[in-house]
Design a protein around this motif. Structure first.
Motif, mmCIF file in Angstrom:
data_model
loop_
_atom_site.group_PDB
_atom_site.id
_atom_site.type_symbol
_atom_site.label_atom_id
_atom_site.label_comp_id
_atom_site.label_asym_id
_atom_site.label_seq_id
_atom_site.Cartn_x
_atom_site.Cartn_y
_atom_site.Cartn_z
ATOM 1 N N THR A 105 0.785 -1.228 0.000
ATOM 2 C CA THR A 105 0.000 0.000 0.000
ATOM 3 C C THR A 105 0.818 1.279 0.000
ATOM 4 O O THR A 105 0.316 2.347 -0.351
ATOM 5 N N GLY A 106 2.076 1.187 0.429
ATOM 6 C CA GLY A 106 2.909 2.392 0.522
ATOM 7 C C GLY A 106 2.554 3.266 1.712
ATOM 8 O O GLY A 106 3.041 4.401 1.824
ATOM 9 N N GLN A 107 1.718 2.776 2.611
ATOM 10 C CA GLN A 107 1.340 3.503 3.817
ATOM 11 C C GLN A 107 1.576 2.614 5.037
ATOM 12 O O GLN A 107 1.813 1.412 4.917
ATOM 13 N N GLN A 108 1.486 3.217 6.216
ATOM 14 C CA GLN A 108 1.600 2.468 7.458
ATOM 15 C C GLN A 108 0.205 2.148 7.986
ATOM 16 O O GLN A 108 -0.743 2.894 7.746
ATOM 17 N N THR A 109 0.109 1.034 8.728
ATOM 18 C CA THR A 109 -1.198 0.595 9.216
ATOM 19 C C THR A 109 -1.175 0.385 10.716
ATOM 20 O O THR A 109 -0.146 0.014 11.286
ATOM 21 N N ILE A 110 -2.328 0.623 11.344
ATOM 22 C CA ILE A 110 -2.492 0.321 12.757
ATOM 23 C C ILE A 110 -3.750 -0.522 12.919
ATOM 24 O O ILE A 110 -4.801 -0.226 12.338
ATOM 25 N N GLY A 111 -3.636 -1.601 13.668
ATOM 26 C CA GLY A 111 -4.785 -2.446 13.937
ATOM 27 C C GLY A 111 -5.594 -1.897 15.101
ATOM 28 O O GLY A 111 -5.047 -1.312 16.029
ATOM 29 N N VAL A 112 -6.914 -2.102 15.070
ATOM 30 C CA VAL A 112 -7.803 -1.682 16.155
ATOM 31 C C VAL A 112 -8.629 -2.898 16.570
ATOM 32 O O VAL A 112 -9.368 -3.459 15.771
ATOM 33 N N PHE A 113 -8.498 -3.291 17.839
ATOM 34 C CA PHE A 113 -9.061 -4.551 18.330
ATOM 35 C C PHE A 113 -9.864 -4.259 19.600
ATOM 36 O O PHE A 113 -9.327 -4.250 20.700
ATOM 37 N N SER A 114 -11.144 -4.006 19.429
ATOM 38 C CA SER A 114 -11.963 -3.602 20.571
ATOM 39 C C SER A 114 -13.427 -3.569 20.174
ATOM 40 O O SER A 114 -13.768 -3.487 18.993
ATOM 41 N N ILE A 115 -14.312 -3.595 21.175
ATOM 42 C CA ILE A 115 -15.697 -3.254 20.933
ATOM 43 C C ILE A 115 -15.781 -1.747 20.672
ATOM 44 O O ILE A 115 -14.801 -1.013 20.838
ATOM 45 N N PRO A 118 -15.169 5.290 22.433
ATOM 46 C CA PRO A 118 -14.594 6.517 21.870
ATOM 47 C C PRO A 118 -13.177 6.338 21.341
ATOM 48 O O PRO A 118 -12.813 6.914 20.306
ATOM 49 N N GLU A 119 -12.360 5.523 22.028
ATOM 50 C CA GLU A 119 -10.972 5.352 21.614
ATOM 51 C C GLU A 119 -10.847 4.714 20.241
ATOM 52 O O GLU A 119 -9.833 4.899 19.558
ATOM 53 N N TRP A 120 -11.848 3.926 19.832
ATOM 54 C CA TRP A 120 -11.824 3.326 18.495
ATOM 55 C C TRP A 120 -11.781 4.433 17.445
ATOM 56 O O TRP A 120 -10.919 4.450 16.565
ATOM 57 N N LEU A 121 -12.712 5.366 17.554
ATOM 58 C CA LEU A 121 -12.798 6.448 16.575
ATOM 59 C C LEU A 121 -11.633 7.420 16.715
ATOM 60 O O LEU A 121 -11.082 7.896 15.713
ATOM 61 N N LEU A 122 -11.210 7.713 17.940
ATOM 62 C CA LEU A 122 -10.076 8.616 18.148
ATOM 63 C C LEU A 122 -8.801 8.038 17.546
ATOM 64 O O LEU A 122 -8.006 8.763 16.928
ATOM 65 N N THR A 123 -8.602 6.736 17.709
ATOM 66 C CA THR A 123 -7.418 6.088 17.120
ATOM 67 C C THR A 123 -7.461 6.158 15.607
ATOM 68 O O THR A 123 -6.435 6.446 14.957
ATOM 69 N N GLU A 124 -8.623 5.891 15.028
ATOM 70 C CA GLU A 124 -8.737 5.940 13.578
ATOM 71 C C GLU A 124 -8.457 7.342 13.043
ATOM 72 O O GLU A 124 -7.704 7.515 12.074
ATOM 73 N N ALA A 127 -4.857 8.173 13.214
ATOM 74 C CA ALA A 127 -4.119 7.502 12.140
ATOM 75 C C ALA A 127 -4.226 8.304 10.850
ATOM 76 O O ALA A 127 -3.233 8.488 10.124
ATOM 77 N N PHE A 128 -5.439 8.806 10.548
ATOM 78 C CA PHE A 128 -5.636 9.585 9.318
ATOM 79 C C PHE A 128 -4.755 10.835 9.311
ATOM 80 O O PHE A 128 -4.342 11.295 8.245
ATOM 81 N N ARG A 129 -4.489 11.374 10.482
ATOM 82 C CA ARG A 129 -3.705 12.619 10.586
ATOM 83 C C ARG A 129 -2.342 12.487 9.918
ATOM 84 O O ARG A 129 -1.786 13.471 9.420
ATOM 85 N N SER A 130 -1.815 11.268 9.878
ATOM 86 C CA SER A 130 -0.482 11.063 9.294
ATOM 87 C C SER A 130 -0.502 10.025 8.179
ATOM 88 O O SER A 130 0.423 9.228 8.038
ATOM 89 N N ARG A 131 -1.572 10.027 7.394
ATOM 90 C CA ARG A 131 -1.684 9.190 6.189
ATOM 91 C C ARG A 131 -1.679 7.701 6.494
ATOM 92 O O ARG A 131 -1.414 6.876 5.619
ATOM 93 N N ARG A 132 -1.952 7.335 7.743
ATOM 94 C CA ARG A 132 -2.033 5.908 8.067
ATOM 95 C C ARG A 132 -3.452 5.419 7.863
ATOM 96 O O ARG A 132 -4.387 6.199 7.757
ATOM 97 N N TYR A 133 -3.605 4.104 7.825
ATOM 98 C CA TYR A 133 -4.935 3.525 7.708
ATOM 99 C C TYR A 133 -5.119 2.465 8.789
ATOM 100 O O TYR A 133 -4.147 1.974 9.368
ATOM 101 N N THR A 134 -6.357 2.152 9.064
ATOM 102 C CA THR A 134 -6.675 1.200 10.128
ATOM 103 C C THR A 134 -7.076 -0.153 9.541
ATOM 104 O O THR A 134 -7.535 -0.250 8.408
ATOM 105 N N VAL A 135 -6.926 -1.164 10.369
ATOM 106 C CA VAL A 135 -7.453 -2.494 10.072
ATOM 107 C C VAL A 135 -8.231 -2.944 11.303
ATOM 108 O O VAL A 135 -7.657 -3.075 12.386
#
Length: 685
Positions: A105-115, A118-124, A127-135
């Motif tokens: 992808t040419g980008q960095q990824t961060i996994g999100v593992f939770s129900i 608020p932290e789910w959306l804040l983390t996502e 991540a967008f702030r620095s061109r990262r994407y979530t899984v």
């Protein structure tokens, strides 16, 4: 009123005309919200237009009594500060532990593992702030689902709730590339949540020591935020073509696939939904899994016009309590949830005996006429007497609900509209279309359809002559649904073969059979892979048939199966124990027999088969769709195997088929491969 626009001269042999939303005939969004090109743009747009408004809420948890209190909120401005510091902290963490971008992808990824929290959306958003994407990661889809997703997506950093950490450390050898685990909960347990119930400051110290011994860096979000404050960075904003997420499909017809969703896909999809539903300044309860696309698009569509997002407590059994605490004005749900609510509420109201039942049926018929005629969803008399009591279970303030992910039975649709005194709109989307392709308009009071194409999204049908579906069918075209627009996925991650199967030129091939109705709305008939073929050579759609058979008062669940060996269907039936046990005891003459014993009775199974034959005849079900034999299953399917359902409660038919195949084979053998002489056609001897 014809609810679609037909693009002139767009028909070609084997394909229908192209259909669009009638208010967006050029296939665009008419430059509405044109300044929003990425999801990070959407967030900054929301903050600039709604500074210091309540944004994300959670219920205060009291571990001593295991109860939840009122909602506490962070504002848009506070969220912006958290996202800026968390994003800068992630910059430092990635630079230290996972500096290289993903080769694919040419980008960095961060996994999100939770129900959902608020932290789910804040983390996502961080991540967008620095061109990262979530899984999104889940342990619902299979025994090793979380490890599968982490490995396939090459995820080296995962943010998760505290309860997921021991499992991840126990199975760390299965995820050799994982380097950092970031706990959404404070590792000193100073802010309790439902995820920290089994932990203390002492046990988390042991977790940190264990993680260190395994070569894993374990920290919490607050620590990452503090790193960001001490080492500020400027945002590296994404472009519209950058990935925002890899969303793994629920696996209803096979192995999970990672759909690559770009910012432009989700922006286009959520903007189209915003233009359809026209929500503004609402309160939303988030409980559908954020790992999948449905809840995320609902959240993003509302951010265009500001929304308070309250997250459920994390315990599904407390969902109604969450609703009463939050009093949401907007909800999203799926048919299995609404079906269960319908079964319970209808049984105690319109299904009740005596004066109460008579009064409720009068109330419902009166309100049904009012809704269908377009005279509104409220009734000055019957709401006070009957329906307000039901609406208060949902908080009493719901103004709009969206239903997606599967077919919603018309009787359930109308009944829930009457109970909640608001419109409930059906929509249709797939992970691969960023969750949106078509939806009912806000002024649509019909049932049995998913509305018209969403703004800026084209649809057309192609004939499937082998299955008897053609775009020349009367009264309206039928065939496989194709979708085109900026909402369509980039493709499947590291799977060019499946990506090639997904696309035909610039059209996405959905695999769903649909019908264009005479009013321009679209009805989904069934997935092609789910279609059943019996010895009659007629293709049958199991979903609508199961809805019919599940209407029987003796039945909770019905799963149908067909084979080219037999002329009818066989079924697994999960009884409604309350109604079934006394009925079955009369048949067996055993007044004390329990559910499991009654389900093993051959006499009872044969009697249930006759009940379903009668119901099928009354419903004018075609002869090949009649039930010829049943297996009575005393245990709900979700308890037989939790993997039978996705986190959005879609049925994985292939897994149910595999589990019951030995039983299906015996049932097919019992039919002796013949037709039933009693029913050559539905209801006709």
């Amino acid at each position: 009123m014809f609810r679609s626009f037909i693009v002139p001269s767009s028909e070609v042999p084997g394909f229908s005309a192209i259909y669009r939303h009638p208010s967006y005939k050029d296939g665009t969004h008419n430059k509405q919200y044109a300044e929003v090109k990425t999801l990070y743009d959407l967030f900054t747009f929301m903050v600039s237009n709604n500074p210091k408004k309540e944004f994300l809420g959670r219920r205060i948890y009291y571990p001593e009594t295991n109860i939840f209190g009122k909602y506490e909120w962070i504002t848009t401005t506070e969220a912006s500060e958290i996202i800026n510091d968390l994003g800068a902290g992630l910059d430092s963490i990635f630079a230290t532990y996972a500096p290289e971008p993903n080769e694919t992808t040419g980008q960095q990824t961060i996994g999100v593992f939770s129900i959902n929290r608020p932290e789910w959306l804040l983390t996502e958003l961080a991540a967008f702030r620095s061109r990262r994407y979530t899984v999104g990661i889940s342990d619902v889809a299979g025994v090793e689902s979380s490890e599968f997703v982490i490995n396939v997506a090459d995820t080296q950093i995962v943010a998760c709730s505290m309860d997921k950490i021991p499992r991840m450390l126990d199975r760390i050898k299965l995820t050799p590339r994982l380097k950092v685990i970031i706990s959404m909960d404070k590792l000193d347990c100073s802010k309790p949540s439902i995820a920290t119930q089994a932990f203390s400051a002492e046990t988390t110290e042991k977790l940190k020591a264990r993680a260190e011994s395994l070569g894993i860096k374990l920290m919490d979000l607050d620590q990452v935020i503090q790193i960001g404050k001490a080492n500020p960075t400027e945002p590296t904003e994404p472009s519209p073509n950058d990935l925002c997420t890899i969303c793994f499909t629920s696996g209803t017809t096979g192995a999970q696939k990672g759909a690559m969703i770009a910012h432009k896909n989700l922006v286009h999809s959520s903007r189209a939904a915003c233009l359809t539903f026209k929500v503004c300044d609402t309160t939303y309860l988030s409980f559908m899994s954020l790992m999948h696309i449905f809840d995320r698009i609902v959240i993003y569509l509302q951010m265009f016009n500001m929304v308070r997002i309250g997250f459920y407590s994390g315990d599904p059994t407390r969902l109604l309590d969450d609703m009463q605490a939050l009093r949401p004005t907007f909800l999203a749900s799926v048919p299995p949830v609404l079906n269960r609510i319908y079964d319970k509420v209808a049984f105690s109201t319109i299904g009740a005996k005596g004066v109460k039942g008579l009064l409720c049926r009068m109330a419902y018929k009166s309100k049904e006429k009012r809704i269908v005629s377009g005279r509104g969803f409220k009734h000055p008399l019957w709401d006070k007497i009957v329906f307000d009591k039901v609406a208060k279970l949902f908080g009493g303030e719901v103004q709009l609900m969206i239903s997606g992910a599967a077919l919603l039975a018309p009787e359930v649709h109308t009944f829930m509209r009457a109970c909640l005194s608001c419109n409930i709109l059906q929509g249709y989307g797939q992970t691969e279309t960023a969750g949106n392709s078509m939806a009912q308009d806000i002024d649509d009071f019909t049932t049995g359809n998913c509305g018209a194409p969403a703004p800026g999204i084209d649809i057309r049908l192609r004939s499937i002559p082998d299955m008897g579906y053609n775009v020349t069918d009367s009264p309206g075209p039928r065939g496989e649904l194709l979708v085109r627009g900026d909402n369509v996925t980039v493709g499947y991650y590291q799977d060019p073969e499946k990506t090639a199967e997904l696309m035909e030129d610039d059209w996405l091939v959905t695999g769903d059979i649909v019908r264009i109705n005479t009013d321009g709305t679209i009805s989904v008939i069934e997935r092609i892979k789910n279609a059943i073929r019996s010895a009659s050579t007629i293709y049958l759609e199991p979903g609508p048939l199961e809805i019919i058979y599940e209407k029987h008062e003796l039945i909770d669940q019905c799963f149908v199966y067909g084979s080219p060996r037999i002329y009818k269907l066989v079924a697994v039936v999960v009884p409604n124990s309350e109604m079934f046990i006394p009925w079955a005891r009369k048949i067996t003459g055993s007044p004390k027999a329990q559910l499991a014993e009654l389900c093993e009775s051959k006499e009872v199974a044969e009697a249930m088969t006759q009940e379903l034959l009668k119901l099928g005849a009354q419903a004018k079900v075609p002869s090949p769709a009649m039930i010829g034999a049943v297996h009575l299953e005393p245990t709900p399917l979700a308890q037989v195997n939790s993997q039978f359902y996705t986190s959005t409660l879609k049925l994985r038919r292939h897994l149910v088929n595999q589990h019951y195949m030995p039983i299906f084979d015996k049932l097919c053998d019992s039919l002796d491969f013949t037709t039933d002489p009693k029913f050559s056609l539905a209801g006709k001897k």
